[in-house]
Design an enzyme around this catalytic site. Structure first.
Site, short mmCIF file in Angstrom:
data_model
loop_
_atom_site.label_atom_id
_atom_site.label_comp_id
_atom_site.label_asym_id
_atom_site.label_seq_id
_atom_site.Cartn_x
_atom_site.Cartn_y
_atom_site.Cartn_z
N LYS A 288 0.66 -1.08 0.41
CA LYS A 288 -0.03 -0.38 0.36
C LYS A 288 0.69 1.01 -0.23
CE LYS A 288 -3.45 2.53 3.21
NZ LYS A 288 -3.64 3.05 4.66
N ASP B 119 -2.00 10.36 3.39
CA ASP B 119 -3.90 10.51 4.14
C ASP B 119 -4.66 10.98 4.47
OD1 ASP B 119 -6.26 8.81 4.17
OD2 ASP B 119 -4.84 7.51 5.62
N LYS C 197 -9.61 13.17 8.50
CA LYS C 197 -8.80 13.03 9.78
C LYS C 197 -8.75 13.86 10.58
CE LYS C 197 -5.91 8.65 7.95
NZ LYS C 197 -6.56 7.67 9.04
N ASP D 165 1.50 6.31 5.46
CA ASP D 165 0.95 5.52 4.87
C ASP D 165 1.40 5.07 3.81
OD1 ASP D 165 -1.81 3.96 5.64
OD2 ASP D 165 -2.84 5.26 4.36
N ASP E 55 -11.79 7.36 4.62
CA ASP E 55 -10.48 7.11 5.06
C ASP E 55 -10.25 6.15 5.83
OD1 ASP E 55 -8.28 7.20 6.89
OD2 ASP E 55 -9.09 7.68 8.62
N GLU F 271 -9.35 3.60 2.94
CA GLU F 271 -9.05 3.74 1.64
C GLU F 271 -7.78 2.42 1.10
OE1 GLU F 271 -5.49 5.18 3.19
OE2 GLU F 271 -7.45 5.35 4.08
N ARG G 146 -7.65 -0.55 1.66
CA ARG G 146 -8.36 -1.96 1.34
C ARG G 146 -9.27 -1.37 -0.09
NH1 ARG G 146 -12.21 -1.79 5.92
NH2 ARG G 146 -10.36 -0.62 6.80
#
Length: 503
Positions: free
Chosen positions: A270, A275, A282, A293, A352, A354, A356
């Site tokens: 990933k 993010d 967030k 991230d 959030d 995201e 996956r």
């Protein structure tokens, strides 16, 4: 810093410094006993006066010890002899490196690799000493205008092994340790780079440079948004819609197996380079850490570097799934329904969640390689941090033998993972009234339901998922990327290549 191995008696060493261990309470290690005997009890007399108790990490530097050819002896506390484990051993090595540098030693002979560490052989002790030394010396100051060079005079470290027949094993351990450490450093450097520099295009440039450096075995191709659209990678594309930076997926192919047709091991990372949470924004506190991230992609990059450096006889594919999750007029929304590359549809309940969505399309994409196994690495869920804290990564898998392999590799490497369950009952939490599934399953078992989501896209191969949300970086004063799980995955691949260091 240069590393080497030798096998010799401590009294014959002509070195700037000899490093030996002392156990609690004031008990000399076997090598220290030899030096004490040669020095007519000089060392034991100091210990009797209470100069060193032997607790883990305590040090005592001795100058011009009688009858000893070396200039200095560094005594380092190793705790209780029967309790010296892997964690304490690495603490002792780290303290040794820091002390040698602080005291101005340019070279040293280290006898700590002769200590008995429960269940570990010479290969393991030498390799861990190399990796830990490199970790102790790491710093990231590339972006500082006033670089203060730390005092690091230590240039050469020799590890002593008990017998000459262990020299080959020790040399191999140094070779492997340096390659793994270089992979860890590469992952840490990528992770620590700020998001205004390290975007998906930067990840792609690093992947291309890796192919240039190891052109014999590595090829890299970069898939842009137009090609993703043609492939139907709509979930991946949705995540990056709000960003001005293009989403790019870098595919690094390494071919080292003599059988060119051998099925590859595929690693998917990933790579969300920043993010914000998107429309599901967030909180502002510690949001700067969301540059980390992309540490899953960074670790895959580091592992691919290690594989190429050691020229492993394997076929390995590394995928860096790069993008940026930003709010904006074009950003995807809660309530959107996305059609993934697999044809399955997903209702977005939280933008959030995201990672996956990026991974599900990347995991579908890698079916084309007919993989032997697929392992994805992601800073995926805060729930995994709540479950396992910051010391152990989460592991979930649809294939028991693969899970057992990875757990074994994690124990060997000292980069631990813990397997979480992935029972069918958890799948019910992903039900949606409007699509085949929702992208979140509520608060209970969040790390598990995230993996259950990914499992719906991995039915055609053996797959494992590493959630490194709690282990990929540190917060606070020691803030920075850790390079995990490069060591774990490197060990897994070394084992697959038959290079696990067993004598």
């Amino acid at each position: 810093m240069e590393f080497s191995v030798k096998s010799g008696s401590p009294e014959k060493q002509r070195s700037a410094c000899i490093v030996v261990g002392v156990f609690e309470p004031r008990r000399l290690s076997p090598i220290a006993e030899q030096l004490d005997k040669i020095s007519d009890g000089y060392i034991s007399a100091l210990l009797r006066r209470g100069e060193l108790e032997g607790k883990v990490g305590q040090t005592l530097l001795l100058h011009h010890v009688p009858n000893i050819l070396s200039e200095r002896i560094l005594l380092i506390g190793c705790g209780k002899e029967r309790e010296l484990d892997e964690r304490q051993y690495k603490q002792v090595i780290q303290k040794t490196i820091n002390t040698l540098n602080d005291t101005g030693s340019m070279e040293a002979v280290c006898f700590l690799t002769e200590l008995h560490v429960k269940g570990r052989n010479t290969y393991w002790k030498v390799r861990q000493a190399v990796e830990t030394s490199k970790e102790a010396l790491y710093s990231f100051d590339q972006l500082k205008s006033n670089k203060v060079e730390p005092r690091r005079p230590l240039r050469k470290l020799v590890f002593n092994v008990p017998t000459r027949r262990e020299l080959t094993s020790g040399e191999r351990a140094i070779q492997h340790g340096l390659a793994v450490a270089a992979g860890v450093k590469a992952a840490k450097d990528l992770g620590n780079m700020p998001p205004n520099i390290c975007n998906a295009a930067y990840l792609a440039s690093q992947a291309r440079q890796l192919a240039d450096a190891y052109s014999k075995n590595i090829t890299t191709r970069v898939i842009g948004e137009q090609q993703m659209k043609e492939l139907g990678m709509n979930a991946y594309l949705a995540v990056g819609q709000g960003s001005q930076n293009e989403s790019l997926m870098s595919v690094i192919e390494y071919k080292g197996n003599p059988d060119a047709e051998a099925r590859p091991i595929v690693l998917v990372g990933k790579g969300v380079t920043f993010d914000t949470g998107g429309i599901s924004l967030k909180p502002g506190e510690a949001m700067d850490e969301m540059k980390y991230d992309m540490c899953g992609a960074a670790s895959v990059y580091g592992v691919m570097r290690m594989v190429a450096e050691l020229n492993l006889p394997l076929n390995v594919v590394g995928v860096l799934a790069g993008c940026e999750n930003m709010p904006g007029g074009r950003a995807y929304r809660p309530g959107d329904v996305l059609t993934t590359m697999s044809g399955q549809t997903v209702e977005v309940l939280n933008t959030d969640a995201e990672g996956r969505l990026v991974l599900c399309d990347a995991l579908t994409y890698v079916e084309r390689f007919d993989p032997e196994v697929v392992i994805d690495v992601a800073t995926l869920t805060g729930a995994c941090v709540i479950a396992l804290g910051h010391h152990i990564s989460g592991l979930l898998s649809n294939h028991n033998p693969l899970a057992h392999e990875l757990i074994g590799a994690s124990e060997q490497a000292g980069d631990r993972a813990w397997r979480l369950p992935m029972a069918d009952e958890y799948q019910d939490q992903l039900e949606s009234n409007f699509a085949d599934m929702a992208n979140i399953g509520g608060r209970p078992g969040g790390a598990i339901t995230a993996a259950c989501f990914l499992a719906r896209f991995t039915r055609k191969y053996n797959w494992a998922h590493l959630d490194v949300a709690g282990t990929a970086w540190r917060s606070g004063k020691a803030k920075g990327a850790t390079g995990r799980p490069v060591a774990l995955l490197s060990q897994f691949l070394l084992n697959r290549a038959g290079l696990n260091g067993d004598d």
